[in-house]
Design an enzyme around this catalytic site. Sequence first.
Site, PDB file in Angstrom:
ATOM      1  CB  CYS A 393      -2.492  -2.780  -4.401  1.00 57.81           C
ATOM      2  SG  CYS A 393      -1.794  -1.287  -5.274  1.00 57.81           S
TER       3      CYS A 393
HETATM    4  N1  LIG Z   1      -2.474  -2.190  -8.120  1.00 53.25           N
HETATM    5  C1  LIG Z   1      -1.187  -2.344  -7.899  1.00 53.25           C
HETATM    6  O1  LIG Z   1      -0.512  -1.415  -8.148  1.00 53.25           O
HETATM    7  N2  LIG Z   1      -1.125  -3.555  -7.256  1.00 53.25           N
HETATM    8  C2  LIG Z   1       0.289  -3.673  -6.846  1.00 53.25           C
HETATM    9  C3  LIG Z   1       0.854  -5.110  -7.519  1.00 53.25           C
HETATM   10  C4  LIG Z   1       2.398  -5.480  -6.944  1.00 53.25           C
HETATM   11  C5  LIG Z   1       2.718  -6.766  -7.336  1.00 53.25           C
HETATM   12  N3  LIG Z   1       3.893  -6.969  -6.924  1.00 53.25           N
HETATM   13  C6  LIG Z   1       2.910  -6.594  -8.883  1.00 53.25           C
HETATM   14  O2  LIG Z   1       4.066  -6.335  -9.356  1.00 53.25           O
HETATM   15  O3  LIG Z   1       2.083  -6.950  -9.608  1.00 53.25           O
END
Ligand SMILES: NC(=O)NCCC[C@H](N)C(=O)O
Length: 404
Positions: A393
């Site tokens: 991520c």
């Molecule tokens: N690819 C992913 O799963 N990214 C994580 C994103 C975490 C962020 N706090 C969100 O909720 O968008």
Amino acid sequence: MIKVHSEIGKLKSVLLHRPGKELENLTPDVLEKLLFDDIPYLKVAQEEHDIFANTLRAHGVEVLYLTDMLTEALEAHPEVVSNFINAFIEESKIKSQTIKNALYKYLVNLSITDMIHKMIEGIRTHEITVGKHKSIMDMLEDEYPFFTDPIPNILFQRDPFSSVGHGVAIGKMFTHARQRETIFAEYILTYHPRFHKNPPIKYYHRLNRYPLEGGDILVLNKNIIAIGISNRTDPRAIEFFAEQLFKENTDFETVLAFNIPKSRAFMHLDTVFTQIDYGMFTIHPGIENKLTVFEITKNDTRFDVVKVVGSLEDVLEKHLKRPIKLIRCGGKDVITSVREQWNDGANTLAIAPGKVIVYDRNHVTNQMLVDAGIEVLEIESSELSRGRGGPRCMSMPLEREDIE
Ligand SMILES: NC(=O)NCCC[C@H](N)C(=O)O
């Protein structure tokens, strides 16, 4: 140049964002809205992030930072700075024209680098002199501590856009909290000297109608993309993306749309499914059996769609045409599995076939990877994990070496 034809080819170049003061602008009141589960301790989050970046560098990966790339893009094209600031202000959803004018004046007088950091950190109301209030709206907006909210999720560079072959899909983000991140992506991909002369094809655009986020896109090989129909990505966006992808003269012929549960724990496909080696994946057991997959295949005019219900293993074996090994995040124990998935145990970043970066806290899954012969590079994760994203991520590959 963008060049990503797999999830596991040796990583050459990657985009990151080192967390900054935006994390110190989080308060309990805004956590839910800004999609964070806790307030990380910035100093430690930065130390952990530096360990992540250094691990990448130590393995020959070029690490690029979003703030540097954006500064270089805007410095190379001063003629677009005004539009950039206006897009940011417009999408920060400020209603008062007096405040918008004051914000513009404030931002345009900063250096480009300071302006970008300020945009990410959030702009507090006391930082700007707005002048005399003229309307009820001016006075109402004065009651909230920020004129522009912080953008803490920019830490997760996987989501605002996705590298696909020699092109990109720029996200239409599901939540307003993340939509401004894609302005930054758009300007980098259009104006940075690395891309300007030969810009990547854009298979999806930030202002398209339906949401699509990068964490849902996995490039399985040069012919096949997997996408999650998830909490964040809409099937209509996937069809639009597939149509654009097939229109271009690339080798991509199949898009597999995985219907995954719609919950925060499973927010993107890459929170439950990542590739670690040829035919080898980490998965959350929740998607293993009776998965519904829509096989979208290119035809002469557009595409065909076939619905398949089966096991993940069968679907992957059929399309990748090789034996498949699935490593279940957390193993057989239900509590361990759910806990380690929540802390991104299934969110591995492959930097070469069979070589992955993972969070150290997911020790059960990590041991299973070691036992399966994977080279596991652990990074510290006590603060970074509080935003609900792991090594995949936090990174957007720009270039990977091709694999056979
Ligand atoms: N690819 C992913 O799963 N990214 C994580 C994103 C975490 C962020 N706090 C969100 O909720 O968008």
